[in-house]
Design a protein around this motif. Structure first.
Motif, PDB file in Angstrom:
ATOM      1  N   UNK A 176      -6.751  -2.067   8.763  1.00 40.66           N
ATOM      2  CA  UNK A 176      -5.396  -2.328   8.278  1.00 40.66           C
ATOM      3  C   UNK A 176      -5.243  -3.763   7.831  1.00 40.66           C
ATOM      4  N   UNK A 177      -4.321  -4.472   8.469  1.00 38.39           N
ATOM      5  CA  UNK A 177      -4.045  -5.848   8.070  1.00 38.39           C
ATOM      6  C   UNK A 177      -5.140  -6.835   8.470  1.00 38.39           C
ATOM      7  N   UNK A 178      -6.159  -6.348   9.194  1.00 40.39           N
ATOM      8  CA  UNK A 178      -7.298  -7.222   9.494  1.00 40.39           C
ATOM      9  C   UNK A 178      -8.275  -7.292   8.321  1.00 40.39           C
ATOM     10  N   UNK A 204     -12.655  -6.526   3.071  1.00 45.44           N
ATOM     11  CA  UNK A 204     -11.948  -6.736   1.814  1.00 45.44           C
ATOM     12  C   UNK A 204     -11.224  -8.081   1.864  1.00 45.44           C
ATOM     13  N   UNK A 205     -10.649  -8.480   0.745  1.00 47.29           N
ATOM     14  CA  UNK A 205      -9.887  -9.731   0.691  1.00 47.29           C
ATOM     15  C   UNK A 205      -8.399  -9.478   0.886  1.00 47.29           C
ATOM     16  N   UNK A 206      -8.029  -8.225   1.144  1.00 43.61           N
ATOM     17  CA  UNK A 206      -6.645  -7.879   1.436  1.00 43.61           C
ATOM     18  C   UNK A 206      -6.656  -6.662   2.339  1.00 43.61           C
ATOM     19  N   UNK A 249      -8.210  -0.759  -0.859  1.00 39.94           N
ATOM     20  CA  UNK A 249      -7.607  -1.979  -0.335  1.00 39.94           C
ATOM     21  C   UNK A 249      -6.480  -2.504  -1.220  1.00 39.94           C
ATOM     22  N   UNK A 250      -5.663  -3.339  -0.607  1.00 39.53           N
ATOM     23  CA  UNK A 250      -4.620  -4.044  -1.336  1.00 39.53           C
ATOM     24  C   UNK A 250      -5.151  -5.111  -2.269  1.00 39.53           C
ATOM     25  N   UNK A 251      -6.469  -5.338  -2.270  1.00 37.23           N
ATOM     26  CA  UNK A 251      -7.055  -6.303  -3.213  1.00 37.23           C
ATOM     27  C   UNK A 251      -7.352  -5.652  -4.570  1.00 37.23           C
ATOM     28  N   UNK A 252      -6.809  -4.433  -4.782  1.00 39.63           N
ATOM     29  CA  UNK A 252      -6.914  -3.694  -6.057  1.00 39.63           C
ATOM     30  C   UNK A 252      -8.273  -3.052  -6.268  1.00 39.63           C
ATOM     31  N   UNK A 253      -9.099  -2.974  -5.254  1.00 40.18           N
ATOM     32  CA  UNK A 253     -10.427  -2.397  -5.408  1.00 40.18           C
ATOM     33  C   UNK A 253     -10.676  -1.281  -4.407  1.00 40.18           C
TER      34      UNK A 253
END
Length: 430
Positions: A176-178, A204-206, A249-253
């Protein structure tokens, strides 16, 4: 709540900003940075360098604006070609199909134990166990028959937005947010320390929004004795029955990882905002998956090449959920625009929209019945709508949850489905 690509949490009460400021990888000046991928390698460039590089490849009399106009023109021509094949609607073809009879389904079990919003869940292949994750930072493995909790893991962060069962049933993955995807082996030992056996697989980065073990892992079945022997030792030992895991991921990938080594095998770039969901093609030998995100797109990917092979952009808002049709020839999506849609991959177009004027809240999760005739959709107005896939009509509304329905999955044998909600509970329906 709507989010820009820079926001890290889709279903949060709070907003988490990811501001990137530092030295540009090209000019080395300290400036706000943009992530740019070149041949799958990530670089951080400032906006001035990005514009300069874009202009370097232009031919005489070409501008970025003219190329954008040309791209839009080509996109329009592709849509025209698609429209030529759109000769009949799905519900018109289905008029001769017999209507569904009386539909009765109700809550058979209620799973209570989470201290906050349930965000994700997944069934084990044994059709009995369920893993769920929550905003309370807990990941729980349940026996759906008895409602007992068999395992519980406390994550290092709250908002555990993704969880998945390994096809062999020997492990779970979550994150998750980690920004990580962690894999935990499951054993039959009493008072086991699951945290000591945790393996961090993906980074990931997000935030991590979704994860799923690949279907090839279904070929790996292990005996109970080997299972216990494999996990009685070090957490660094290989994890049987799990070879690869796919993450969004929230990093768009999206990314494909080797579970044992933690190595990145393939990355998937193409979404213009947070990726919120993914689903693997149902075939055991399938090499494709579909993803959806805050850019309103649903994209189909080839896992071998990392390339997007089909893209659909007919929703008016975030795509919260995607799920393949049981045959693998189509997929459904649920969106914040209060609609669910069906896309035929062979026809390369949208073939049905499931909506009513009275439905004004977003669809957060979708899944098909085993036959593919029914589409179950969880909504933010606390209800679950059941749609006739062929006729496009709603056949039932299920009530029971006391807050938005955040996740929904049909069991492997199709005899029941489970829903998770912001009311802190999961419900088994049959």
């Amino acid at each position: 709540m709507k989010h820009s690509p820079s926001l890290t949490a889709k279903m949060c009460d709070q907003t988490f900003l990811a501001n990137v400021f530092g030295p540009c990888d090209y000019c080395y000046d300290e400036r706000p940075l943009q992530e740019v991928y070149r041949k799958s390698e990530k670089f951080n460039y400032c906006s001035l360098c990005v514009e300069m590089m874009a202009n370097q490849g232009l031919q005489e009399n070409e501008t970025l604006a003219s190329l954008k106009n040309e791209a839009e023109s080509l996109k329009g021509k592709l849509e025209e070609e698609r429209a030529k094949l759109h000769d009949v609607e799905l519900h018109q073809v289905a008029e001769r199909v017999e209507a569904l009879g009386q539909f009765v389904m109700k809550t058979r079990r209620t799973l209570k134990g989470h201290g906050n919003k349930v965000l994700c869940m997944d069934w084990c292949k044994d059709k009995r166990r369920i893993v769920s994750s929550s905003q309370d930072g807990k990941v729980i493995v349940w026996d759906a028959f008895t409602t007992n909790k068999e395992h519980a893991v406390t994550m290092p962060c709250t908002w555990v937005m993704a969880c998945a069962y390994a096809p062999s049933g020997c492990a779970i993955a979550c994150g998750g947010l980690d920004n990580k995807c962690s894999v935990y082996p499951l054993t039959f030992e009493k008072n086991e320390n699951m945290a000591a056996k945790k393996k961090s697989v993906a980074m990931h980065t997000n935030y991590l929004s979704a994860c799923s073990f690949t279907n090839s892992d279904m070929q790996a079945s292990i005996s109970h004795e080997f299972y216990e022997a494999a996990f009685c030792g070090s957490a660094e030992e290989p994890l049987p029955g799990m070879r690869k895991i796919l993450t969004a991921s929230g990093d768009s990938t999206c990314a494909l990882w080797d579970v044992e080594s933690g190595q990145l095998l393939q990355s998937f770039h193409g979404h213009g905002a947070d990726v919120l969901c993914l689903d693997l093609a149902p075939s055991e030998t399938g090499n494709t998956f579909v993803s959806g995100g805050c850019d309103k797109k649903a994209m189909v990917w080839d896992m071998r090449t990392g390339q997007c092979i089909q893209s659909f952009e007919t929703h008016d808002s975030d795509v919260n959920s995607v799920r393949y049709y049981p045959s693998g020839d189509a997929f459904a999506s649920g969106s914040d625009d209060a609609t669910c849609r069906l896309y035929d991959l062979r026809a390369d177009r949208e073939v049905a929209i499931y909506s009513k004027e009275s439905i004004i809240f977003g669809a957060s999760s979708v899944d098909f019945s085993l036959s593919g005739r029914l589409l179950f959709a969880g909504y933010n107005d606390y209800t679950i709508n059941v749609w006739d896939v062929l006729k496009g009509s709603r056949v039932s509304i299920l009530f029971g949850h006391e807050n938005r329905v955040s996740t929904l999955r049909v069991s492997c044998d199709g005899t029941a489905f489970c829903s998770g909600s912001w009311d802190h509970t999961l419900r088994i329906w049959a």
